[in-house]
Write a protein that holds these residues in place. Structure first.
Motif, PDB file in Angstrom:
ATOM      1  N   HIS A   1       0.868  -1.026   0.002  1.00 48.88           N
ATOM      2  CA  HIS A   1      -0.095  -0.043  -0.031  1.00 48.88           C
ATOM      3  C   HIS A   1       0.869   1.336   0.103  1.00 48.88           C
ATOM      4  N   LEU A   2       2.345   1.066   0.064  1.00 45.53           N
ATOM      5  CA  LEU A   2       2.957   2.306   0.020  1.00 45.53           C
ATOM      6  C   LEU A   2       3.928   1.847  -1.213  1.00 45.53           C
ATOM      7  N   SER A   3       4.526   3.020  -1.795  1.00 44.18           N
ATOM      8  CA  SER A   3       5.505   2.898  -2.802  1.00 44.18           C
ATOM      9  C   SER A   3       6.935   2.569  -2.049  1.00 44.18           C
ATOM     10  N   LEU A   4       7.904   2.306  -2.897  1.00 52.26           N
ATOM     11  CA  LEU A   4       9.312   1.772  -2.581  1.00 52.26           C
ATOM     12  C   LEU A   4       9.786   3.270  -1.717  1.00 52.26           C
ATOM     13  N   ALA A   5       9.532   4.387  -2.053  1.00 52.58           N
ATOM     14  CA  ALA A   5      10.174   5.326  -1.639  1.00 52.58           C
ATOM     15  C   ALA A   5       9.637   5.899  -0.333  1.00 52.58           C
ATOM     16  N   GLU A   6       8.425   5.447  -0.090  1.00 51.86           N
ATOM     17  CA  GLU A   6       7.384   5.825   1.109  1.00 51.86           C
ATOM     18  C   GLU A   6       7.857   5.007   2.083  1.00 51.86           C
ATOM     19  N   ARG A   7       8.056   3.563   1.847  1.00 52.45           N
ATOM     20  CA  ARG A   7       8.590   2.512   2.882  1.00 52.45           C
ATOM     21  C   ARG A   7       9.831   2.990   3.260  1.00 52.45           C
ATOM     22  N   ALA A   8      10.530   3.433   2.406  1.00 57.01           N
ATOM     23  CA  ALA A   8      12.228   3.819   3.062  1.00 57.01           C
ATOM     24  C   ALA A   8      12.130   4.992   3.901  1.00 57.01           C
ATOM     25  N   ARG A   9      11.119   5.957   3.488  1.00 53.61           N
ATOM     26  CA  ARG A   9      11.076   7.184   4.559  1.00 53.61           C
ATOM     27  C   ARG A   9      10.211   6.771   5.812  1.00 53.61           C
ATOM     28  N   VAL A  10       9.421   5.847   6.016  1.00 55.83           N
ATOM     29  CA  VAL A  10       8.901   5.150   6.899  1.00 55.83           C
ATOM     30  C   VAL A  10       9.794   4.565   7.820  1.00 55.83           C
ATOM     31  N   GLY A  11      10.773   4.015   7.288  1.00 51.57           N
ATOM     32  CA  GLY A  11      11.966   3.242   7.957  1.00 51.57           C
ATOM     33  C   GLY A  11      12.730   4.309   9.045  1.00 51.57           C
ATOM     34  N   ARG A  12      13.013   5.531   7.951  1.00 55.05           N
ATOM     35  CA  ARG A  12      13.644   6.515   8.696  1.00 55.05           C
ATOM     36  C   ARG A  12      13.274   7.315   9.838  1.00 55.05           C
ATOM     37  N   ALA A  13      11.631   7.357   9.499  1.00 54.88           N
ATOM     38  CA  ALA A  13      10.980   8.142  10.588  1.00 54.88           C
ATOM     39  C   ALA A  13      10.737   7.310  12.031  1.00 54.88           C
TER      40      ALA A  13
ATOM     41  N   PHE B   1       1.478  15.150  16.736  1.00 53.61           N
ATOM     42  CA  PHE B   1       2.278  14.115  15.912  1.00 53.61           C
ATOM     43  C   PHE B   1       2.118  14.189  14.490  1.00 53.61           C
ATOM     44  N   GLY B   2       1.066  14.706  13.823  1.00 52.57           N
ATOM     45  CA  GLY B   2       0.960  15.040  12.363  1.00 52.57           C
ATOM     46  C   GLY B   2       2.190  15.803  11.765  1.00 52.57           C
ATOM     47  N   THR B   3       2.349  17.020  12.449  1.00 58.95           N
ATOM     48  CA  THR B   3       3.376  17.762  12.166  1.00 58.95           C
ATOM     49  C   THR B   3       4.801  17.231  12.104  1.00 58.95           C
ATOM     50  N   TRP B   4       4.988  16.402  12.897  1.00 56.42           N
ATOM     51  CA  TRP B   4       6.149  15.793  13.411  1.00 56.42           C
ATOM     52  C   TRP B   4       6.553  14.928  12.102  1.00 56.42           C
ATOM     53  N   LEU B   5       5.270  13.840  11.809  1.00 54.18           N
ATOM     54  CA  LEU B   5       5.406  13.112  10.654  1.00 54.18           C
ATOM     55  C   LEU B   5       5.720  13.747   9.469  1.00 54.18           C
ATOM     56  N   ALA B   6       4.994  14.807   8.983  1.00 54.77           N
ATOM     57  CA  ALA B   6       5.215  15.805   7.828  1.00 54.77           C
ATOM     58  C   ALA B   6       6.768  16.337   7.825  1.00 54.77           C
ATOM     59  N   ARG B   7       7.346  16.632   8.915  1.00 52.32           N
ATOM     60  CA  ARG B   7       8.746  17.276   9.173  1.00 52.32           C
ATOM     61  C   ARG B   7       9.730  16.013   8.718  1.00 52.32           C
ATOM     62  N   HIS B   8       9.377  14.659   8.909  1.00 51.98           N
ATOM     63  CA  HIS B   8      10.176  13.532   8.530  1.00 51.98           C
ATOM     64  C   HIS B   8       9.887  12.788   7.417  1.00 51.98           C
ATOM     65  N   GLY B   9       9.089  13.452   6.592  1.00 57.22           N
ATOM     66  CA  GLY B   9       9.086  13.150   5.228  1.00 57.22           C
ATOM     67  C   GLY B   9       7.685  12.081   4.951  1.00 57.22           C
TER      68      GLY B   9
END
Length: 476
Positions: A140-152, A171-179
């Motif tokens: 349900h996520l792209s490869l790039a989105e999965r990578a950014r989830v891991g970093r977050a 939490f939403g603002t923090w998630l946006a700041r972390h890609g």
């Protein structure tokens, strides 16, 4: 003396009568039941008072025709050590088992063929590698989105949930700041967060969100394994809880609403109920925050109005009975749809023919007051989109249950409003999922609060607290 800093030890704040210490627990939800059991296990003579005709608070069951219906679906995680202790204490652990290993089917109502079903699960590898395979294959996520989830996730792991600065942020603002993209928030972060926090990321305290994700997903490989009752909740939180209370010597009175509390000249407490006054050395007030505010005597908190500033959040539960089996797994979560989580409650309800599904809809501010007809028109087509087997099935029953004040709202800044177990009134203690447990409004938080209140009372009464160490070390 400030709140939460009363001295402990025999006679420190409450005189103990020669005949033994006595306590009254006001409220028969999980917090009150826990406090009563913990006090009684230390030899205190306890009376538990509950205004409803049953125990269990907001985790209860009722009858509808031939069905036994839970008011809403409740789950817990392996990391919920206090609630697991509670289940053991009332001899109910076998009735609410845990998964062997985390496995959450996730259906995308708008996904392309072949990508509709994904899974969130774990392996036996150490943290954070235990989630790596699941994230790498999550469709349900792209490869790039999965990578950014891991970093977050790694950045989240470095946060301290107890830091007051985090409580003030969302939490939403923090998630946006972390890609994190809106899709990632919907398909992963809110999938977990809405169910545990009862709020979307943008409305949730970063401190509470960090606590949920660090504890549940980033502390131990098995921490997020899911458990749920295979029997009606009333069997656990009412029937078996009453049995445990009775065995512990607790006097339990339902349909008994407390009208006032007052401290006597001799330092003991007087608890008023219709037609009776109960005297006690200690009182645990285990009721919702607004009710606690109304019962607290003057001076018990420096700022009692802060309790009224703790908001509430609703949960809507939709119940659908089909004439046949339409779901072959115990539960699933959904994205791309208003449907959030769907559970098969057929066996637990006693249904003989067909299948009974329960939809748990958290953060339901926009729908909590909608008519049943409107909800039926909205959700039955959504179930058809998610579950093709429903398209030829007959709906035998459709009804809703509404908890308009199901939990406290985990908004930024709520942490500074949540009081601890001790008050400034000697011998009076607070319990409830809304108190300062560090957890969001869950069954775990409720049980922890009951243990904390009982531990504080026992310390003041000079009673042993060693039996609470098995729950969590902080209770000592």
């Amino acid at each position: 003396m400030t709140e939460g800093t009363q001295p402990e030890g025999p006679g420190a704040d409450t005189p103990v009568r020669p005949g033994g210490a006595t306590a009254v627990v006001v409220g028969g939800g999980l917090a009150g039941i826990t406090a009563a059991l913990a006090l009684a296990d230390a030899g205190v003579r306890v009376t538990l008072l509950e205004g409803r005709p049953r125990l269990g608070g907001l985790a209860f069951s009722f009858q509808r025709g031939g069905l036994t219906v839970d008011n809403g679906q409740h789950v817990y995680l392996r990391c919920c050590t206090a609630y697991r202790w509670f289940l053991d204490r009332i001899d109910a652990a076998a009735l609410a088992p845990l998964q062997d290993r985390l496995d959450v089917p996730v259906l995308d109502a708008e996904g392309v063929p072949g990508r509709r079903l994904g899974r969130i699960g774990r392996t036996a590898l150490p943290v954070p590698l235990h989630l790596a395979r699941s994230l790498a294959t999550y469709p349900h996520l792209s490869l790039a989105e999965r990578a950014r989830v891991g970093r977050a996730a790694l950045a989240l792991k470095r946060l301290d949930p107890a830091d007051p600065a985090l409580d003030a942020q969302d939490f939403g603002t923090w998630l946006a700041r972390h890609g994190q993209s809106p899709r990632a928030v919907e398909a992963l972060w809110d999938l977990v967060g809405v169910a545990t926090l009862n709020a979307v990321a943008g409305d949730a305290s970063l401190g509470l969100a960090a606590m949920v994700f660090k504890t549940g997903l980033l502390s131990d490989p098995g921490a997020a394994d899911i458990g749920w009752a295979r029997v009606p909740l009333g069997d656990l939180h009412d029937r078996l809880a009453r049995k445990a209370l009775e065995s512990a010597g607790v006097r339990t009175e339902v349909r008994t609403r407390v009208t006032s509390l007052s401290r006597r000249a001799d330092g003991r407490w007087s608890v008023q109920v219709p037609g009776e006054s109960l005297d006690a050395d200690a009182v645990v007030l285990a009721v919702p925050q607004r009710e606690a505010h109304d019962l607290l005597p003057d001076g018990a908190l420096d700022d009692p109005e802060r309790l009224l500033r703790i908001g509430t959040a609703p949960i809507l539960n939709i119940h659908v009975v089909y004439d046949r089996t339409v779901l072959r797994q115990p539960f699933f979560a959904a994205i791309g749809s208003p449907v959030q989580w769907v559970f098969d409650r057929t066996d637990a309800s006693g249904l003989v023919d067909g299948q009974y599904l329960a939809l748990s809809q958290s953060a339901a501010q926009d729908e909590i007051d909608q008519p049943v007809a409107a909800l039926r028109e909205r959700y039955l087509p959504e179930l058809e989109r998610l579950l093709p087997a429903t398209r030829g099935a007959e709906v035998k029953d459709f009804f809703v249950t509404r908890e308009r004040t199901a939990t406290f709202a985990p908004t930024p800044g709520v942490g500074r409003l949540r009081p601890g177990a001790r008050t400034k009134a000697p011998g009076l203690y607070l319990a409830g999922a809304w108190t300062a447990t560090g957890w969001p409004a869950t069954m775990e938080s409720a049980v922890r609060s009951g243990v904390g209140a009982a531990g504080a009372a026992l310390g003041a009464l000079g009673r042993p607290r060693d039996h609470l160490l098995e729950v969590f070390e902080e209770a000592a």
